[in-house]
Design a protein around this motif. Structure first.
Motif, short mmCIF file in Angstrom:
data_model
loop_
_atom_site.label_atom_id
_atom_site.label_comp_id
_atom_site.label_asym_id
_atom_site.label_seq_id
_atom_site.Cartn_x
_atom_site.Cartn_y
_atom_site.Cartn_z
N LEU A 558 6.41 7.58 3.16
CA LEU A 558 5.73 6.37 3.61
C LEU A 558 4.68 5.99 2.59
O LEU A 558 3.92 6.85 2.12
CB LEU A 558 5.06 6.60 4.97
N GLN A 559 4.61 4.71 2.25
CA GLN A 559 3.54 4.18 1.42
C GLN A 559 2.95 2.95 2.09
O GLN A 559 3.69 2.01 2.45
CB GLN A 559 4.04 3.82 0.02
N PHE A 560 1.66 2.96 2.29
CA PHE A 560 0.95 1.78 2.80
C PHE A 560 0.79 0.78 1.66
O PHE A 560 0.40 1.14 0.56
CB PHE A 560 -0.42 2.18 3.33
N ILE A 561 1.11 -0.48 1.93
CA ILE A 561 0.97 -1.52 0.91
C ILE A 561 -0.21 -2.42 1.21
O ILE A 561 -1.07 -2.65 0.35
CB ILE A 561 2.27 -2.34 0.78
N ASP A 562 -0.29 -2.94 2.42
CA ASP A 562 -1.38 -3.86 2.74
C ASP A 562 -1.44 -4.04 4.25
O ASP A 562 -0.48 -3.74 4.97
CB ASP A 562 -1.15 -5.22 2.05
N ILE A 570 2.02 -4.18 6.11
CA ILE A 570 3.16 -4.07 5.22
C ILE A 570 3.26 -2.61 4.77
O ILE A 570 2.32 -2.08 4.17
CB ILE A 570 3.05 -5.00 4.00
N PHE A 571 4.37 -1.97 5.09
CA PHE A 571 4.65 -0.59 4.72
C PHE A 571 5.88 -0.54 3.82
O PHE A 571 6.73 -1.43 3.86
CB PHE A 571 5.00 0.26 5.96
N THR A 594 1.27 -11.68 -2.60
CA THR A 594 2.07 -11.10 -3.68
C THR A 594 2.04 -9.58 -3.52
O THR A 594 0.97 -8.96 -3.59
CB THR A 594 1.54 -11.51 -5.05
N LEU A 595 3.18 -9.00 -3.29
CA LEU A 595 3.28 -7.58 -3.01
C LEU A 595 3.44 -6.80 -4.30
O LEU A 595 4.28 -7.13 -5.14
CB LEU A 595 4.48 -7.29 -2.11
N SER A 596 2.65 -5.75 -4.45
CA SER A 596 2.82 -4.81 -5.54
C SER A 596 3.80 -3.74 -5.10
O SER A 596 3.56 -3.02 -4.12
CB SER A 596 1.48 -4.18 -5.93
N GLN A 623 6.48 -5.72 -11.43
CA GLN A 623 6.91 -5.05 -10.20
C GLN A 623 6.21 -5.64 -8.97
O GLN A 623 5.67 -4.93 -8.12
CB GLN A 623 6.67 -3.54 -10.29
N THR A 624 6.23 -6.96 -8.91
CA THR A 624 5.66 -7.68 -7.79
C THR A 624 6.70 -8.64 -7.21
O THR A 624 7.70 -8.96 -7.84
CB THR A 624 4.41 -8.48 -8.20
N LEU A 625 6.43 -9.09 -5.99
CA LEU A 625 7.26 -10.11 -5.36
C LEU A 625 6.36 -10.91 -4.42
O LEU A 625 5.64 -10.33 -3.60
CB LEU A 625 8.41 -9.48 -4.57
#
Length: 639
Positions: A558-562, A570-571, A594-596, A623-625
């Motif tokens: 699991l990585q937390f993004i925002d 956002i996970f 913009t997601l890293s 490496q973003t979207l």
């Protein structure tokens, strides 16, 4: 008094006030815990992060029937050690965990005799401590009547808490069952509805986010919660009227003994959501009787209610699960009356021919609340329980869902353990509903699957107002709170427009189809019975059905993004080499972000589920979207 050799522990000598203290730091030296006997001989601790106070000096201690272990102490000894542990556990948020902490054990003496140790373990994001009671002269049996454990938080702290219910209230007097709504960003200083707050408890202090909970609770202790008074949150034991008065509120124990762990996760929301402290500190209580497998299933009750629990409808759901490639069907309450044991055996045989196993619902009791659903009076009597489980084993039943517990007393915690222990002997997985929070149980009980312990999906059937607030109350909240510390059986991801078997009336789903897919990723439980229905094979978008066929229920990372509790989340979760990035937006306006995504290759093409359609997108060189997540909607990105 001696000085330990570890550099991360210090013992300050006697000063004019006669207070003594010891300090332990996290391996990265950012978290510091200071323990002392203060000027009144009351043990206390303080927690700092990067020099800033996270938990102000707070009292420690226990009150026994035979001794007051909350004051009159002298800190007489301290030892320290490094703790490392590597383990694999496939049914939690991270399949492989490397735990590294510094440990400090302080010995507290009364009347020149060692009476109690308090052990602290401090990792780079978690502080955990427990009491270790020492032998007493002529006393081998004691009662712990209360804890004096406190958590004093800075005044500017805000809270994200779930109020504890008054006992013997709610449906059929089954409360408390951890099924109330969270309040967001409230100032500290309240006491819920007058009965405190259920674990886990999330706070935002000026220095850090803080998550307070407990782990390691079994039949040897009570399930605790937090209550607020006199400027501090403190550990509270169950109320006397829980479980219809059955059982005492204290802890009956032999000496010596150790209590469950109190845990404090400190840092960013990444630290809060990725913590594994609930499992880092506990060990299996018995060996698995077999290799347990998990997976997905269907569940007619959430759409069709009690009347759907009939032979023909359950056979239709078995066919539906088989068409989805799922492993199980959950047959809910009243199956014993509306289907019967012989025809359940027929369904089990039919399911096996389709590669689908059965989970059966049971009432936990018959005496501590008024829930009338059957089978009743089976799980709370050992001989009857074991006869029932023997029949299930011989019939080929895969697991059970046991409901309507309504209390956290020691006798009830022992019942949870007894059900799990017996079920393991007969090769059954166990899901609990109307229940307490799991406290490290995935590690402690190898056949434990999940618990509800949250305001879950049935409320979407019962009330439109709950649907109107689903994204805020559930999707953007539970990943930061309830689901951080244990598997959560929510029973969601509906693709019906209406919570009705004909999909044409009743409460109406407000969230999008992509939101439903996203919560299948965001909500973690190794066994998931989704709120899908056979009609979804033809009336739901094919891309949504294909996603729900393939989505895993066990994860490697699991990585937390925002995110922010109650607003959006956002996970990223990984299963093998496949990444699922999932998010939901509970705001009134679209979320433009913009997601890293460093886990995805530069320039790679990904599947993008957004705005209720499936497209492809390309990950940028950085490496973003960029995505715009609609209100009450979601996003899923899959490599």
């Amino acid at each position: 008094m001696r000085k330990v050799i570890f550099t991360f522990v210090t013992l300050i000598g006697i000063v004019s006030t006669q207070a003594r203290e010891a300090t332990v730091e996290s391996p990265d030296k950012r978290i510091q815990v200071i323990v002392s006997d203060n000027i009144n001989g009351q043990p206390q601790y303080e927690v700092r992060l990067d020099g800033q106070t996270v938990v102000s000096p707070s009292l420690l201690g226990l009150k026994l029937n035979c001794a007051d272990l909350s004051s009159g102490f002298t800190l007489t000894d301290v030892t320290g050690e490094e703790v490392t542990r590597d383990y694999d556990l496939k049914n939690i948020k991270q399949s492989h965990v490397s735990y590294h902490a510094n440990a400090l054990t302080v010995q507290l003496s009364q009347h020149d005799r060692p009476a109690m140790n308090i052990r602290f373990q401090v990792s780079n994001r978690d502080v955990a401590f427990r009491y270790e009671l020492l032998p007493m002269k002529n006393t081998i049996a004691a009662v712990i009547n209360a804890e004096t454990t406190e958590f004093r938080l800075p005044e500017a702290t805000t809270s994200f808490l779930c109020p504890q219910s008054k006992a013997m209230t709610g449906f059929a007097r089954t409360a408390p069952s951890y099924e109330t709504r969270y309040a967001f960003d409230e100032p500290i200083g309240k006491n819920g509805w007058g009965f405190g707050y259920t674990f886990p408890c999330l706070f935002k202090s000026p220095a850090a986010w803080v998550l307070i909970s407990e782990t390691g609770t079994d039949g040897g202790y009570v399930g605790c919660h937090l209550q607020y008074s006199d400027g501090a949150y403190s550990i509270a034991f169950p109320k006397e009227d829980e479980c219809n008065g059955w059982g005492s509120t204290g802890v009956q124990t032999s000496l010596p003994c150790a209590t469950p762990w109190r845990t404090i996760t400190i840092g960013t929301l990444k630290d809060i959501t990725e913590t594994t402290v609930a499992w880092d500190l506990v060990s299996p209580k018995y060996k698995a009787s077999q290799e347990y497998t998990y997976g997905k299933g269907t569940w007619s009750w959430i759409i069709g209610m009690d009347s759907s629990c009939n032979y023909d409808e359950q056979k239709r759901y078995i066919d539906f699960s088989a068409a989805m490639g799922y492993q199980s069907v959950l047959i809910d309450a009243f199956w014993d009356k509306q289907i019967g044991y012989d025809r359940i055996a027929e369904l089990a045989r039919y399911g096996r021919s389709k590669g689908v196993g059965l989970f059966l619902w049971y009432n936990s009791n018959g005496s501590w609340n008024d829930a009338p659903q059957t089978p009743i009076g089976k799980m709370n009597h050992q001989a009857e329980r074991r006869r029932e489980m023997k029949w299930m084993h011989d019939t080929g039943i895969r697991g059970i869902k046991v409901d309507f517990f309504g209390g956290d007393k020691q006798q009830m915690m022992q019942l949870y353990e007894d059900i799990l222990t017996d079920a393991n002997e007969f090769g059954l997985l166990v899901i609990f509903h109307g229940c307490t929070l799991p406290r490290g149980w995935e590690m402690m009980y190898p056949n434990y699957a999940a618990s509800e312990a949250v305001l879950a999906s049935e409320n979407l059937h019962f009330g439109q107002e709950f649907n109107d607030n689903e994204a805020k109350a559930c999707g953007a909240t539970y990943p930061f709170t309830r689901n951080t510390v244990g598997s959560m059986d929510f029973g969601g991801s509906a693709l019906n427009k209406f919570y009705n078997a004909n999909n044409n009336k009743g409460t109406r789903r407000i969230t999008s189809d992509v939101y439903a897919l996203a919560t299948a990723v965001l909500f973690q439980s190794a066994v998931q019975h989704f709120a899908l229905a056979p009609n979804n094979l033809t009336d739901a978008p094919s891309w949504a059905i294909d996603f729900m066929k393939a989505v895993p229920t066990t994860w490697d990372e699991l990585q937390f993004i925002d995110g922010y509790p109650g607003r959006y989340v956002i996970f990223a979760r990984r299963s093998g080499d496949k990444w699922y990035i999932a998010g939901v937006n509970a705001g009134k306006e679209p979320l433009s972000t913009t997601l890293s995504l460093p886990m995805l290759e530069k320039g790679s093409s990904v599947s993008l589920y957004l705005n209720n359609r499936l497209t492809t997108a390309k990950i940028s060189k950085k490496q973003t979207l960029h995505v715009d997540i609609p209100s009450n909607g979601g996003v899923v990105i899959k490599n």
